[in-house]
Design an enzyme around this catalytic site. Structure first.
Site, PDB file in Angstrom:
ATOM      1  N   CYS A  72       0.806  -1.165  -0.062  1.00 40.30           N
ATOM      2  CA  CYS A  72      -0.076   0.058   0.222  1.00 40.30           C
ATOM      3  C   CYS A  72       0.999   1.226  -0.040  1.00 40.30           C
ATOM      4  CB  CYS A  72      -1.060  -0.043   1.236  1.00 40.30           C
ATOM      5  SG  CYS A  72      -2.007   1.501   1.532  1.00 40.30           S
ATOM      6  N   CYS A 191       0.006   3.647  -6.661  1.00 42.92           N
ATOM      7  CA  CYS A 191      -1.256   3.039  -5.596  1.00 42.92           C
ATOM      8  C   CYS A 191      -1.727   1.576  -6.183  1.00 42.92           C
ATOM      9  CB  CYS A 191      -2.601   3.927  -5.750  1.00 42.92           C
ATOM     10  SG  CYS A 191      -3.986   3.213  -5.003  1.00 42.92           S
TER      11      CYS A 191
HETATM   12  N1  DGL Z   1      -3.723   0.742  -2.243  1.00 40.27           N
HETATM   13  C1  DGL Z   1      -3.346   1.741  -1.468  1.00 40.27           C
HETATM   14  C2  DGL Z   1      -2.223   2.458  -1.929  1.00 40.27           C
HETATM   15  O1  DGL Z   1      -1.325   1.872  -2.542  1.00 40.27           O
HETATM   16  C3  DGL Z   1      -4.481   2.574  -0.654  1.00 40.27           C
HETATM   17  C4  DGL Z   1      -5.479   3.364  -1.268  1.00 40.27           C
HETATM   18  C5  DGL Z   1      -6.488   3.909  -0.311  1.00 40.27           C
HETATM   19  O2  DGL Z   1      -6.621   2.935   0.638  1.00 40.27           O
HETATM   20  O3  DGL Z   1      -6.865   4.836  -0.476  1.00 40.27           O
HETATM   21  O4  DGL Z   1      -1.947   3.753  -1.816  1.00 40.27           O
END
Ligand code: DGL
Length: 273
Positions: A72, A191
């Site tokens: 993440c 992301c």
């Molecule tokens: N998948 C996540 C990232 O890479 C988080 C996205 C979120 O929860 O806003 O930032």
């Protein structure tokens, strides 16, 4: 005692990383945790993302994980450094928590010819400037322009990512980014949810611009890390299993994850706060 490698995300996005890791390193055991009950993390404050991520890391340690990957970007941008520097020495100095930003940044120099990089991410990731700082450290000659895309994670979390309504939100941010710098020839999907939007992104992006999805680079970097750290590699159990956990409805996680991973999985609900 040996244990699985922990893979963490706020929701489903980290599955894009898990699936690359599993295919490169199928011999290990993995535990995936999606904090779906508290997703998205992208617009939340530093303190909240740090607290939520620490809750998750604590939980992984209780499951006997010695190594945890924050799949993440938002958690990597906002919580990783504090966890590594402040919490790990106190909680358990032999355990390790790694993020996704550094391995992604290491890959970009090989792609760009113009030296102009674009970055899509959550508001938290873009505001943290973690990518800008990491790129400036490794490749000071590269220029980075970031664009926050706050609607993209909800499109994925709500299974709207391939529907016609998504087009508006995808095109809007592509246009904004290219207005900031028209020499961009390489875009990082900063992301882990965004690879699920890749068909739509490619639809609106000029063909000469390359898109970097980070899963492959994070997997390669983990492989390299385990080779360089045999003491950690020895603590990773190797039965080729994956277990899935969510902080929200397991039925919904099971359906969505099976769709994203293109295989049937079963998830269990847990509480981490
Ligand atoms: N998948 C996540 C990232 O890479 C988080 C996205 C979120 O929860 O806003 O930032």
């Amino acid at each position: 005692m040996n244990g699985p490698i922990g893979i963490f995300d706020s929701g489903y996005g980290g599955l894009t990383v898990l699936s690359e890791i599993k295919s490169l390193l199928p011999q290990y055991d993995y535990i995936y945790l999606g904090d779906n009950a508290r997703a998205p993390y992208g617009n939340r404050s530093f303190e909240i993302v740090y607290k939520f991520t620490k809750d998750a890391v604590n939980w992984f340690f209780k499951q006997n994980c010695h190594l945890v990957i924050l799949a993440c970007n938002t958690a990597s941008a906002k919580a990783l450094r504090s966890i590594q520097q402040i919490d790990l020495p106190r909680m358990n100095p032999t355990k390790r928590v790694l993020g996704v930003i550094r391995p992604t940044v290491e890959s970009v120099a090989g792609f760009t010819k113009t030296g102009h990089i674009g970055l899509f991410g959550t508001s938290g990731t873009i505001k943290s400037q973690s990518y800008d700082m990491e790129i400036a450290k490794l490749y000071p000659h590269l220029t980075v322009s970031g664009e926050a895309c706050p609607m993209w994670v909800p499109l994925v979390e709500n299974n709207e990512f391939d529907k016609p309504g998504a087009d508006y939100f995808i095109k809007q941010h592509i246009d904004n980014l290219l207005e900031k710098d028209d020499q961009i020839d390489t875009i990082i999907l900063g992301c882990t949810h965004y690879p699920l939007l890749i068909n739509k992104i490619k639809k609106f992006l000029p063909k000469n611009i390359q898109v970097i999805s980070q899963g492959k680079y994070v997997a390669g970097s983990l492989k390299d890390y385990l080779l360089r750290h045999p003491e950690m590699e020895n603590k990773c159990s190797k039965n080729g299993t994956v277990k899935y956990f969510t902080t929200d409805l397991p039925e919904k996680f099971t359906d969505m994850a099976s769709l994203f991973l293109k295989e049937n999985i079963e998830a269990q609900r847990i509480n981490i706060d």
